[in-house]
Design an enzyme around this catalytic site. Structure first.
Site, PDB file in Angstrom:
ATOM      1  CG  ASN A  11      -1.704   1.224   1.431  1.00 59.78           C
ATOM      2  OD1 ASN A  11      -1.781   2.053   0.535  1.00 59.78           O
ATOM      3  ND2 ASN A  11      -2.323   1.359   2.600  1.00 59.78           N
ATOM      4  CE  LYS A  13       0.043   3.070   4.856  1.00 54.86           C
ATOM      5  NZ  LYS A  13       0.199   3.108   6.292  1.00 54.86           N
ATOM      6  CG  HIS A  94      -5.605   1.790   5.468  1.00 51.36           C
ATOM      7  ND1 HIS A  94      -5.128   2.694   6.381  1.00 51.36           N
ATOM      8  CD2 HIS A  94      -4.591   0.914   5.239  1.00 51.36           C
ATOM      9  CE1 HIS A  94      -3.868   2.384   6.689  1.00 51.36           C
ATOM     10  NE2 HIS A  94      -3.525   1.302   6.010  1.00 51.36           N
ATOM     11  CD  GLU A  96      -2.589   5.317   7.024  1.00 51.97           C
ATOM     12  OE1 GLU A  96      -2.580   5.373   5.773  1.00 51.97           O
ATOM     13  OE2 GLU A  96      -1.662   4.806   7.687  1.00 51.97           O
ATOM     14  CD  GLU A 164      -2.997  -2.543   7.407  1.00 52.48           C
ATOM     15  OE1 GLU A 164      -1.973  -2.829   6.786  1.00 52.48           O
ATOM     16  OE2 GLU A 164      -3.594  -1.465   7.267  1.00 52.48           O
ATOM     17  N   GLY A 170       3.251   2.114  10.751  1.00 49.85           N
ATOM     18  CA  GLY A 170       4.244   3.179  10.601  1.00 49.85           C
ATOM     19  C   GLY A 170       5.015   3.512  11.861  1.00 49.85           C
ATOM     20  CB  SER A 210       5.881  -2.021  11.806  1.00 46.50           C
ATOM     21  OG  SER A 210       5.506  -0.692  12.112  1.00 46.50           O
TER      22      SER A 210
HETATM   23  P1  13P Z   1       3.502   0.265   7.469  1.00 48.08           P
HETATM   24  O1  13P Z   1       3.962  -1.019   6.847  1.00 48.08           O
HETATM   25  O2  13P Z   1       4.217   1.482   6.937  1.00 48.08           O
HETATM   26  O3  13P Z   1       3.488   0.185   8.968  1.00 48.08           O
HETATM   27  O4  13P Z   1       1.966   0.481   7.018  1.00 48.08           O
HETATM   28  C1  13P Z   1       1.061  -0.567   7.161  1.00 48.08           C
HETATM   29  C2  13P Z   1      -0.184  -0.212   6.468  1.00 48.08           C
HETATM   30  O5  13P Z   1      -0.927   0.657   6.907  1.00 48.08           O
HETATM   31  C3  13P Z   1      -0.494  -0.902   5.202  1.00 48.08           C
HETATM   32  O6  13P Z   1      -1.793  -0.653   4.801  1.00 48.08           O
END
Ligand code: 13P
Length: 249
Positions: A11, A13, A94, A96, A164, A170, A210
């Site tokens: 992803n 983002k 997601h 976010e 997640e 992150g 992560s």
């Molecule tokens: P990271 O791998 O950067 O922690 O992000 C995970 C994520 O949100 C994938 O959708």
């Protein structure tokens, strides 16, 4: 149904301009014959050129879609538009999007239905916040999100679930192996209760938060982990390649 291939999903983002498409050339060059399925979900602006360059050797997906098929929704994209650009998957729910855009489980469910309607497989994301984990609410949160976000009619082909934990995204923090195992087992059982054992086994369960080349092997060894949804470490072909190799074992 034949057993599903494991899935290494990236992803991107809100990262990536056309210059970063060279990472896809590198990934295709080094890993097109991987045993697992490889998917990258770039920003919508890159779906068409990425799908063009990948030419079916890796899959391309969207990061969100609108719940409706078309209409007066300035700035939004329908699932059919993503498909038209070359996507075969879309991420829905997601954390976010749940946090930044106030998406409820009902909205995520409607978006997932829209994805299926357009012929896309949906990767539905669920996961608890740190406060919820510390209050021992993780399983209750997972139950509410699963029940509320997944429409009827799920199959191993139209649904992937990504667990997640919000606090692991992150941050470099990863749940313990036991914590991942507990949630993934619970998701599998919950799917079996609702959709039957066969479908529950066919739906791929990804861990996200992560995941890096140096922790991937340990995570992929956990029961009921069928792949990963990777943020930061999916941006560079070299890092994502390490995760793909860990998944291929
Ligand atoms: P990271 O791998 O950067 O922690 O992000 C995970 C994520 O949100 C994938 O959708």
């Amino acid at each position: 149904m034949a057993p599903q291939r494991k899935l290494a999903a990236g992803n991107w983002k809100m990262n990536g301009l056309s210059g970063q498409l060279s990472e896809i050339d590198a990934l295709v060059g080094s890993h097109a014959d991987a045993g697992c399925e490889i998917l990258i979900c770039p920003p919508a602006t890159l779906i068409a050129p990425m799908a063009d360059r990948a030419d079916g050797r890796i899959a391309v997906g969207g990061q969100d879609c609108h719940a409706e098929a078309k209409g007066a929704h300035t700035g939004d994209l329908s699932a059919a538009m993503l498909k038209d650009a070359g996507a075969t998957y879309v991420i829905t729910g997601h954390s976010e999007r749940r946090a930044d855009h106030g998406e409820s489980d009902a909205v995520v469910r409607a978006k997932t239905e829209a994805a299926w309607e357009a012929g896309l497989a949906a990767i539905v994301c669920i996961g608890e916040t740190l406060d919820q984990r510390e209050a021992d609410e993780t399983i209750a949160v997972i139950d509410a999100q699963l029940g509320g976000s997944i429409p009827d009619g799920a199959t191993g082909e139209n649904l992937v679930i990504a667990y997640e934990p919000v606090w692991a995204i992150g941050t470099g923090k990863v749940p313990t192996i036991d914590q991942i195992a507990e949630v993934h087992d619970h998701i599998r059982k919950t799917l079996a209760d609702r959709f039957g054992e066969g479908t529950a086994q066919d739906v791929r369960l990804l861990y996200g938060g992560s995941v890096k080349p140096d922790n991937a092997k340990e995570i992929f060894a956990v029961d009921n982990v069928d792949g990963a949804l990777v943020g930061g470490a999916s941006l560079k072909a070299a890092d994502f390649g390490g995760i793909i190799e860990a998944l291929d074992g």
